[in-house]
Design a protein around this motif. Structure first.
Motif, PDB file in Angstrom:
ATOM      1  N   THR A   1      11.962  -4.474  17.389  1.00  0.00           N
ATOM      2  CA  THR A   1      12.442  -5.737  17.994  1.00  0.00           C
ATOM      3  C   THR A   1      12.638  -6.852  16.968  1.00  0.00           C
ATOM      4  O   THR A   1      13.001  -7.958  17.341  1.00  0.00           O
ATOM      5  CB  THR A   1      11.440  -6.244  19.062  1.00  0.00           C
TER       6      THR A   1
ATOM      7  N   LEU B   1      11.131 -13.637  21.807  1.00  0.00           N
ATOM      8  CA  LEU B   1      10.909 -12.671  22.891  1.00  0.00           C
ATOM      9  C   LEU B   1      10.433 -13.409  24.142  1.00  0.00           C
ATOM     10  O   LEU B   1       9.856 -14.497  24.055  1.00  0.00           O
ATOM     11  CB  LEU B   1       9.860 -11.631  22.474  1.00  0.00           C
TER      12      LEU B   1
ATOM     13  N   ASP C   1      11.850  -9.754  28.552  1.00  0.00           N
ATOM     14  CA  ASP C   1      11.958  -8.649  27.592  1.00  0.00           C
ATOM     15  C   ASP C   1      10.833  -7.634  27.816  1.00  0.00           C
ATOM     16  O   ASP C   1      11.051  -6.422  27.758  1.00  0.00           O
ATOM     17  CB  ASP C   1      11.870  -9.159  26.142  1.00  0.00           C
TER      18      ASP C   1
ATOM     19  N   GLN D   1       7.056  -5.374  16.382  1.00  0.00           N
ATOM     20  CA  GLN D   1       7.540  -6.719  16.695  1.00  0.00           C
ATOM     21  C   GLN D   1       6.913  -7.736  15.740  1.00  0.00           C
ATOM     22  O   GLN D   1       6.014  -7.422  14.969  1.00  0.00           O
ATOM     23  CB  GLN D   1       7.207  -7.083  18.140  1.00  0.00           C
TER      24      GLN D   1
ATOM     25  N   GLU E   1      11.553  -5.563  30.918  1.00  0.00           N
ATOM     26  CA  GLU E   1      12.596  -4.554  30.695  1.00  0.00           C
ATOM     27  C   GLU E   1      12.075  -3.414  29.820  1.00  0.00           C
ATOM     28  O   GLU E   1      12.338  -2.238  30.072  1.00  0.00           O
ATOM     29  CB  GLU E   1      13.822  -5.211  30.061  1.00  0.00           C
TER      30      GLU E   1
ATOM     31  N   ARG F   1      15.921  -5.243  19.696  1.00  0.00           N
ATOM     32  CA  ARG F   1      16.179  -6.630  19.306  1.00  0.00           C
ATOM     33  C   ARG F   1      15.979  -6.755  17.801  1.00  0.00           C
ATOM     34  O   ARG F   1      15.309  -5.931  17.180  1.00  0.00           O
ATOM     35  CB  ARG F   1      15.201  -7.606  20.004  1.00  0.00           C
TER      36      ARG F   1
ATOM     37  N   MET G   1      17.559  -6.355  27.753  1.00  0.00           N
ATOM     38  CA  MET G   1      17.677  -5.969  26.340  1.00  0.00           C
ATOM     39  C   MET G   1      18.819  -4.976  26.144  1.00  0.00           C
ATOM     40  O   MET G   1      19.005  -4.088  26.954  1.00  0.00           O
ATOM     41  CB  MET G   1      16.401  -5.245  25.920  1.00  0.00           C
TER      42      MET G   1
END
Ligand code: ASP
Length: 347
Positions: free
Chosen positions: A21, A71, A75, A98, A78, A64, A1
């Motif tokens: 995100t 996703l 992801d 998200q 990370e 993001r 990311m």
């Protein structure tokens, strides 16, 4: 990311980190084309929430700006590294905003990978341009939960509609209602009422079955196959040639398939880990009740691995991460059993 933006709020008291995100909570019709897209990043998401932060020092990091279907487990891996770093560095808690479509899988992946501090995932069912947009209230509630020391040890949670759900149980259960999230196996563990966190239930501490330092860069592909009435199982016969490293089968009821699927499933289980879950979305995979061809006893006796209390999607997350650590089938089976015991209190 990558991190396109990083903005720090004022104040020096409780520090909470918010990762954004994308998703509905970040979606507007910026170009007037008629459909909303996740184009708000970082602090632009906060809206009215900024005024409700009180004593919280919020650090907002945009990672993001995507619909949550974009996703991946990579992801999550990370992000979990960053979360561990934040919590070790003194943050009281972490919030991830998200899309809600995959929140149940992403949050569970973080649960398997993160440490003890409160990690809370949230989103919105109504975008910022809709009447009754729920993003700001969900964010404010999530930040409250993440900053509450009483939430330490509860694992990763999903906060939506003022309810606190354990990531291990929650599912998106409605396509559009603001009350879309449900934990049918065990219920929500708490609520946010009048801006204060009420935790009614302490979920059991999950066994740590994933060693983050062993994760490879590539997460092997795991197929999720749901049985349906009259299924002839032809998909199962193609999975190995398609390169799948593992399979999760969502059987009927307590974990049952049509008798004609037993042969293909047993053959698959001789080559890759095959996990048996229930397609019902709540309750455990059975172990000792039915004895017919294609029953749970039959399938577990032929080498399939019980998903335990996990539904198929969450079992797929666990199996994918285990395979990413290089775990062979026996270790996969031991990890599923150990996670199940830790979550349920079964000896
Ligand atoms: N409908 C979704 C949401 O609630 C879109 C997504 O998951 O990104 O955010």
């Amino acid at each position: 990311m990558t991190a396109p933006s990083s903005e720090r709020g004022a104040g020096t008291r409780t520090r909470v980190v918010l990762y954004t995100t994308g998703g509905t909570i970040a979606s507007t019709d910026a170009d007037g084309s008629g459909g909303v897209r996740p184009n708000l990043g970082g602090a632009a998401l906060l809206g009215d929430t900024a005024g409700a932060l009180g004593d919280i020092d919020l650090e907002v990091i945009g990672v993001r700006q995507v619909p949550s279907g974009e996703l991946t487990l990579r992801d999550a891996i990370e992000l979990s590294d960053r979360i561990r770093h934040d919590l070790d560095g003194g943050a009281a808690g972490v919030v991830i905003a998200q899309g809600t479509d995959t929140i149940e899988e992403f949050a569970f992946a973080l649960d398997l990978l993160s440490t003890d501090g409160p990690v809370v995932v949230t989103g919105a069912m109504r975008h910022p341009g809709e009447l009754g947009a729920d993003g700001p209230a969900n964010l404010a509630a999530a930040i409250r939960v993440a900053s509450d020391p009483g939430m330490r040890g509860s694992g990763v949670t999903v906060v939506m509609n003022d309810e606190i759900h354990a990531a291990r149980f929650v599912r998106k259960s409605d396509s559009s209602s603001p009350a879309a999230f449900a934990s049918r196996t065990a219920g929500p563990i708490g609520r946010v009422v009048e801006g204060r966190v009420r935790r009614y239930v302490s979920p059991a501490v999950l066994a740590r079955v994933i060693e983050p330092t062993r994760l490879s860069a590539d997460v092997p592909a795991v197929a999720l196959v749901t049985c349906a009435l009259g299924d002839d199982g032809r998909v199962l016969e193609r999975l190995l040639e398609l390169g799948y490293a593992g399979v999760v089968v969502e059987g009927f009821g307590g974990g049952h398939v049509p008798g004609r699927l037993v042969g293909p499933l047993a053959a698959l289980a001789g080559q890759v880990p095959v996990v048996l879950a229930s397609r019902t979305g709540a309750g455990d995979t059975l172990e000792t009740t039915y004895g017919y061809d294609g029953s749970e006893r039959d399938l577990l006796g032929r080498g399939l691995i019980s998903a335990g209390f996990l539904d198929g999607r969450k079992a797929r997350v666990l199996l994918s991460l285990l395979l990413a650590t290089g775990a062979p089938t026996a270790q996969v089976a031991a990890a599923f059993a150990s996670l199940h015991r830790s979550a349920t209190g079964l000896a």
